[in-house]
Design a protein around this motif. Structure first.
Motif, PDB file in Angstrom:
ATOM      1  N   TRP A   1       0.841  -1.206   0.000  1.00 28.39           N
ATOM      2  CA  TRP A   1       0.000   0.000   0.000  1.00 28.39           C
ATOM      3  C   TRP A   1       0.875   1.255   0.000  1.00 28.39           C
ATOM      4  O   TRP A   1       0.645   2.190  -0.759  1.00 28.39           O
ATOM      5  CB  TRP A   1      -0.930  -0.023   1.214  1.00 28.39           C
ATOM      6  CG  TRP A   1      -1.905   1.103   1.251  1.00 28.39           C
ATOM      7  CD1 TRP A   1      -3.132   1.154   0.671  1.00 28.39           C
ATOM      8  CD2 TRP A   1      -1.731   2.364   1.914  1.00 28.39           C
ATOM      9  NE1 TRP A   1      -3.729   2.363   0.923  1.00 28.39           N
ATOM     10  CE2 TRP A   1      -2.884   3.128   1.683  1.00 28.39           C
ATOM     11  CE3 TRP A   1      -0.696   2.926   2.667  1.00 28.39           C
ATOM     12  CZ2 TRP A   1      -3.051   4.409   2.179  1.00 28.39           C
ATOM     13  CZ3 TRP A   1      -0.853   4.205   3.164  1.00 28.39           C
ATOM     14  CH2 TRP A   1      -2.030   4.933   2.917  1.00 28.39           C
TER      15      TRP A   1
ATOM     16  N   PHE B   1       1.292   3.947  -3.064  1.00 24.76           N
ATOM     17  CA  PHE B   1       0.472   5.094  -2.684  1.00 24.76           C
ATOM     18  C   PHE B   1       0.514   6.204  -3.729  1.00 24.76           C
ATOM     19  O   PHE B   1      -0.522   6.707  -4.159  1.00 24.76           O
ATOM     20  CB  PHE B   1       0.894   5.641  -1.319  1.00 24.76           C
ATOM     21  CG  PHE B   1       0.083   6.824  -0.890  1.00 24.76           C
ATOM     22  CD1 PHE B   1      -1.142   6.646  -0.281  1.00 24.76           C
ATOM     23  CD2 PHE B   1       0.521   8.118  -1.135  1.00 24.76           C
ATOM     24  CE1 PHE B   1      -1.914   7.729   0.101  1.00 24.76           C
ATOM     25  CE2 PHE B   1      -0.243   9.211  -0.757  1.00 24.76           C
ATOM     26  CZ  PHE B   1      -1.460   9.015  -0.142  1.00 24.76           C
TER      27      PHE B   1
ATOM     28  N   ARG C   1      -3.118   5.891  -4.890  1.00 25.92           N
ATOM     29  CA  ARG C   1      -3.970   6.590  -3.921  1.00 25.92           C
ATOM     30  C   ARG C   1      -3.835   8.110  -3.968  1.00 25.92           C
ATOM     31  O   ARG C   1      -4.802   8.829  -3.747  1.00 25.92           O
ATOM     32  CB  ARG C   1      -3.658   6.117  -2.492  1.00 25.92           C
ATOM     33  CG  ARG C   1      -3.812   4.656  -2.268  1.00 25.92           C
ATOM     34  CD  ARG C   1      -5.249   4.300  -2.215  1.00 25.92           C
ATOM     35  NE  ARG C   1      -5.387   2.887  -1.928  1.00 25.92           N
ATOM     36  CZ  ARG C   1      -6.499   2.329  -1.579  1.00 25.92           C
ATOM     37  NH1 ARG C   1      -7.581   3.044  -1.471  1.00 25.92           N
ATOM     38  NH2 ARG C   1      -6.569   1.042  -1.361  1.00 25.92           N
TER      39      ARG C   1
END
Length: 82
Positions: A25, A29, A33
């Motif tokens: 993650w 990112f 994201r």
């Protein structure tokens, strides 16, 4: 730094662990994201100023400015009692 050791901010006996899913993650990112996050933050632009601080120096400068603004507001308020 704390691999297989207890960090000072964690309960005694709990060891630092890197979860592969969390590492992935973090690794992804910026690509996966960040664009969504920036898009959501842009929704607030008409109402609020959003500061994106990228370096430790930017953080330090921002905090110094907030502190200076706070002291200035206190000074003005103390000279203008209501």
């Amino acid at each position: 730094m704390y691999h297989n050791k207890t960090r000072p901010d964690i309960t005694e006996g709990c060891k630092e662990q890197l979860d592969p899913e969390f590492v992935r993650w973090v690794w992804d990112f910026k690509k996966n994201r960040r664009p969504q996050l920036l898009e959501r933050l842009s929704d607030y632009e008409p109402y609020k100023h959003v500061n994106i601080l990228k370096t430790k120096k930017e953080v330090a400068n921002f905090l110094d400015q907030v502190k200076a603004d706070s002291f200035e507001k206190e000074r003005i308020d103390s000279n203008n009692p209501t």
